[in-house]
Design a protein around this motif. Structure first.
Motif, PDB file in Angstrom:
ATOM      1  N   LEU A  18      42.246  46.157  30.569  1.00  0.00           N
ATOM      2  CA  LEU A  18      42.684  47.483  31.022  1.00  0.00           C
ATOM      3  C   LEU A  18      41.498  48.648  31.071  1.00  0.00           C
ATOM      4  CD1 LEU A  18      45.486  48.337  28.125  1.00  0.00           C
ATOM      5  CD2 LEU A  18      45.630  48.411  30.551  1.00  0.00           C
ATOM      6  N   GLU A  19      40.314  48.443  30.081  1.00  0.00           N
ATOM      7  CA  GLU A  19      39.183  49.379  30.565  1.00  0.00           C
ATOM      8  C   GLU A  19      38.677  49.183  32.176  1.00  0.00           C
ATOM      9  OE1 GLU A  19      36.964  48.064  27.161  1.00  0.00           O
ATOM     10  OE2 GLU A  19      37.708  49.881  26.193  1.00  0.00           O
ATOM     11  N   THR A  20      38.591  47.575  32.432  1.00  0.00           N
ATOM     12  CA  THR A  20      38.408  47.243  33.773  1.00  0.00           C
ATOM     13  C   THR A  20      38.959  47.919  34.769  1.00  0.00           C
ATOM     14  OG1 THR A  20      37.299  45.131  32.773  1.00  0.00           O
ATOM     15  CG2 THR A  20      37.538  45.081  35.207  1.00  0.00           C
ATOM     16  N   ILE A  21      40.422  47.737  34.681  1.00  0.00           N
ATOM     17  CA  ILE A  21      41.230  48.232  35.574  1.00  0.00           C
ATOM     18  C   ILE A  21      40.964  49.872  35.819  1.00  0.00           C
ATOM     19  CG2 ILE A  21      43.776  48.889  36.172  1.00  0.00           C
ATOM     20  CD1 ILE A  21      44.305  45.799  34.799  1.00  0.00           C
ATOM     21  N   VAL A  22      40.947  50.504  34.604  1.00  0.00           N
ATOM     22  CA  VAL A  22      40.562  51.832  34.855  1.00  0.00           C
ATOM     23  C   VAL A  22      39.372  52.374  35.622  1.00  0.00           C
ATOM     24  CG1 VAL A  22      40.479  54.003  33.202  1.00  0.00           C
ATOM     25  CG2 VAL A  22      42.148  52.508  32.969  1.00  0.00           C
ATOM     26  N   ARG A  23      38.364  51.402  35.072  1.00  0.00           N
ATOM     27  CA  ARG A  23      37.070  51.824  35.790  1.00  0.00           C
ATOM     28  C   ARG A  23      37.096  51.499  37.499  1.00  0.00           C
ATOM     29  NH1 ARG A  23      34.352  49.992  32.000  1.00  0.00           N
ATOM     30  NH2 ARG A  23      34.646  47.596  32.701  1.00  0.00           N
ATOM     31  N   GLN A  24      37.745  50.533  37.791  1.00  0.00           N
ATOM     32  CA  GLN A  24      37.926  50.201  39.241  1.00  0.00           C
ATOM     33  C   GLN A  24      38.600  51.548  39.770  1.00  0.00           C
ATOM     34  OE1 GLN A  24      39.961  46.500  38.980  1.00  0.00           O
ATOM     35  NE2 GLN A  24      37.877  45.200  39.440  1.00  0.00           N
ATOM     36  N   MET A  25      39.860  52.007  39.161  1.00  0.00           N
ATOM     37  CA  MET A  25      40.571  52.943  39.761  1.00  0.00           C
ATOM     38  C   MET A  25      39.637  54.417  39.773  1.00  0.00           C
ATOM     39  SD  MET A  25      44.080  52.199  37.640  1.00  0.00           S
ATOM     40  CE  MET A  25      45.338  53.062  38.732  1.00  0.00           C
ATOM     41  N   GLU A  26      39.112  54.586  38.559  1.00  0.00           N
ATOM     42  CA  GLU A  26      38.037  55.802  38.645  1.00  0.00           C
ATOM     43  C   GLU A  26      36.977  55.637  39.834  1.00  0.00           C
ATOM     44  OE1 GLU A  26      38.576  56.999  33.965  1.00  0.00           O
ATOM     45  OE2 GLU A  26      36.841  55.994  34.533  1.00  0.00           O
ATOM     46  N   ASP A  27      36.571  54.416  39.978  1.00  0.00           N
ATOM     47  CA  ASP A  27      35.467  54.162  41.010  1.00  0.00           C
ATOM     48  C   ASP A  27      35.906  54.127  42.359  1.00  0.00           C
ATOM     49  OD1 ASP A  27      33.628  54.757  38.559  1.00  0.00           O
ATOM     50  OD2 ASP A  27      33.130  52.557  38.570  1.00  0.00           O
ATOM     51  N   ASP A  28      37.443  54.100  42.725  1.00  0.00           N
ATOM     52  CA  ASP A  28      37.631  54.042  43.860  1.00  0.00           C
ATOM     53  C   ASP A  28      37.556  52.754  44.638  1.00  0.00           C
ATOM     54  OD1 ASP A  28      39.191  56.577  43.952  1.00  0.00           O
ATOM     55  OD2 ASP A  28      37.456  57.375  44.882  1.00  0.00           O
ATOM     56  N   GLN A  29      37.607  51.514  43.751  1.00  0.00           N
ATOM     57  CA  GLN A  29      37.143  50.379  44.161  1.00  0.00           C
ATOM     58  C   GLN A  29      38.373  49.491  44.728  1.00  0.00           C
ATOM     59  OE1 GLN A  29      35.391  48.336  40.788  1.00  0.00           O
ATOM     60  NE2 GLN A  29      33.414  49.609  40.976  1.00  0.00           N
ATOM     61  N   LEU A  30      39.555  49.803  44.652  1.00  0.00           N
ATOM     62  CA  LEU A  30      40.666  49.270  44.994  1.00  0.00           C
ATOM     63  C   LEU A  30      41.300  49.887  46.108  1.00  0.00           C
ATOM     64  CD1 LEU A  30      42.316  49.207  41.321  1.00  0.00           C
ATOM     65  CD2 LEU A  30      40.883  47.473  42.478  1.00  0.00           C
ATOM     66  N   ASP A  31      41.779  49.296  47.068  1.00  0.00           N
ATOM     67  CA  ASP A  31      42.573  49.758  48.106  1.00  0.00           C
ATOM     68  C   ASP A  31      44.153  49.860  47.712  1.00  0.00           C
ATOM     69  OD1 ASP A  31      44.121  47.140  48.408  1.00  0.00           O
ATOM     70  OD2 ASP A  31      42.523  46.645  49.750  1.00  0.00           O
ATOM     71  N   VAL A  32      44.899  50.063  48.479  1.00  0.00           N
ATOM     72  CA  VAL A  32      46.464  50.538  48.288  1.00  0.00           C
ATOM     73  C   VAL A  32      46.999  49.433  47.580  1.00  0.00           C
ATOM     74  CG1 VAL A  32      48.478  51.355  48.926  1.00  0.00           C
ATOM     75  CG2 VAL A  32      46.414  52.449  49.770  1.00  0.00           C
ATOM     76  N   ASP A  33      46.748  48.212  48.093  1.00  0.00           N
ATOM     77  CA  ASP A  33      47.448  46.923  47.754  1.00  0.00           C
ATOM     78  C   ASP A  33      46.960  46.571  46.367  1.00  0.00           C
ATOM     79  OD1 ASP A  33      49.331  46.921  49.881  1.00  0.00           O
ATOM     80  OD2 ASP A  33      47.500  45.728  51.125  1.00  0.00           O
ATOM     81  N   GLN A  34      45.771  46.608  46.252  1.00  0.00           N
ATOM     82  CA  GLN A  34      45.043  46.325  44.975  1.00  0.00           C
ATOM     83  C   GLN A  34      45.622  47.094  43.918  1.00  0.00           C
ATOM     84  OE1 GLN A  34      41.251  46.353  46.428  1.00  0.00           O
ATOM     85  NE2 GLN A  34      41.028  44.212  46.419  1.00  0.00           N
ATOM     86  N   MET A  35      45.706  48.308  44.239  1.00  0.00           N
ATOM     87  CA  MET A  35      45.994  49.563  43.246  1.00  0.00           C
ATOM     88  C   MET A  35      47.437  49.123  42.740  1.00  0.00           C
ATOM     89  SD  MET A  35      45.191  52.598  41.901  1.00  0.00           S
ATOM     90  CE  MET A  35      44.060  53.341  43.054  1.00  0.00           C
ATOM     91  N   THR A  36      48.304  48.744  43.530  1.00  0.00           N
ATOM     92  CA  THR A  36      49.810  48.397  43.033  1.00  0.00           C
ATOM     93  C   THR A  36      49.533  47.147  42.192  1.00  0.00           C
ATOM     94  OG1 THR A  36      50.573  48.899  45.302  1.00  0.00           O
ATOM     95  CG2 THR A  36      52.038  47.571  44.094  1.00  0.00           C
ATOM     96  N   GLU A  37      49.015  46.265  42.588  1.00  0.00           N
ATOM     97  CA  GLU A  37      48.743  45.026  41.855  1.00  0.00           C
ATOM     98  C   GLU A  37      48.225  45.279  40.221  1.00  0.00           C
ATOM     99  OE1 GLU A  37      50.450  42.064  42.033  1.00  0.00           O
ATOM    100  OE2 GLU A  37      51.109  42.708  43.818  1.00  0.00           O
ATOM    101  N   GLN A  38      47.056  46.075  40.419  1.00  0.00           N
ATOM    102  CA  GLN A  38      46.342  46.532  39.251  1.00  0.00           C
ATOM    103  C   GLN A  38      47.323  47.155  38.397  1.00  0.00           C
ATOM    104  OE1 GLN A  38      43.672  45.109  37.844  1.00  0.00           O
ATOM    105  NE2 GLN A  38      43.487  43.901  39.687  1.00  0.00           N
ATOM    106  N   LEU A  39      48.165  48.010  39.076  1.00  0.00           N
ATOM    107  CA  LEU A  39      48.832  49.028  38.044  1.00  0.00           C
ATOM    108  C   LEU A  39      49.834  48.032  37.346  1.00  0.00           C
ATOM    109  CD1 LEU A  39      49.415  52.198  40.248  1.00  0.00           C
ATOM    110  CD2 LEU A  39      48.226  52.121  38.168  1.00  0.00           C
ATOM    111  N   LYS A  40      50.606  47.247  37.975  1.00  0.00           N
ATOM    112  CA  LYS A  40      51.582  46.347  37.484  1.00  0.00           C
ATOM    113  C   LYS A  40      50.741  45.477  36.220  1.00  0.00           C
ATOM    114  CE  LYS A  40      54.284  45.580  41.562  1.00  0.00           C
ATOM    115  NZ  LYS A  40      54.544  44.363  42.734  1.00  0.00           N
ATOM    116  N   GLU A  41      49.736  45.191  36.395  1.00  0.00           N
ATOM    117  CA  GLU A  41      48.759  44.273  35.369  1.00  0.00           C
ATOM    118  C   GLU A  41      48.689  45.141  34.399  1.00  0.00           C
ATOM    119  OE1 GLU A  41      46.750  41.231  33.732  1.00  0.00           O
ATOM    120  OE2 GLU A  41      48.298  41.473  34.703  1.00  0.00           O
ATOM    121  N   ALA A  42      48.231  46.574  34.598  1.00  0.00           N
ATOM    122  CA  ALA A  42      47.900  47.410  33.593  1.00  0.00           C
ATOM    123  C   ALA A  42      49.368  47.884  32.707  1.00  0.00           C
ATOM    124  CB  ALA A  42      47.441  48.874  34.162  1.00  0.00           C
ATOM    125  N   LEU A  43      50.131  47.989  33.317  1.00  0.00           N
ATOM    126  CA  LEU A  43      51.827  48.367  32.570  1.00  0.00           C
ATOM    127  C   LEU A  43      51.928  46.764  31.629  1.00  0.00           C
ATOM    128  CD1 LEU A  43      53.693  49.929  35.305  1.00  0.00           C
ATOM    129  CD2 LEU A  43      52.739  51.056  33.327  1.00  0.00           C
TER     130      LEU A  43
END
Length: 69
Positions: A18-43
Motif C-alpha cells: 500500500l505504501e508503494t502504491i501511495v508513493r507512486q500516486m504521489e510522485d505521478d508515476q502512474l498513467d491512467v490505466d495503471q492508476m485504475t489497476e493500482q487503485l483496485k489493488e489498493a482497495l
C-alpha cells in the motif's frame, strides 16, 4: 485481462505494498490505466488489512475476556 495479484500472507506485506502504491500516486508515476489497476489493488489490500486487524482485535478481546474469569 490481468490476473489477480495473490493475497499477501502478512499484514506487514500488505502495508508495504500500500505504501508503494501511495508513493507512486504521489510522485505521478502512474498513467491512467495503471492508476485504475493500482487503485483496485489498493482497495483489495485495504480490505485485507482491515480483516486482519478485526480478527486480531477479536482474538485480543477473547483473551482478555478469558483472563478476567
Amino acid at each position: 485481462m490481468k490476473a489477480a495479484t495473490p493475497s499477501p500472507e502478512k499484514y506487514e506485506q500488505a502495508l508495504k505494498k500500500l505504501e508503494t502504491i501511495v508513493r507512486q500516486m504521489e510522485d505521478d508515476q502512474l498513467d491512467v490505466d495503471q492508476m485504475t489497476e493500482q487503485l483496485k489493488e489498493a482497495l483489495r489490500l485495504i480490505q485485507f488489512c482491515r480483516d486482519r486487524l478485526t480478527k486480531t482485535d477479536e482474538e485480543i478481546q477473547r483473551i482478555l475476556s478469558a483472563s478476567e474469569k
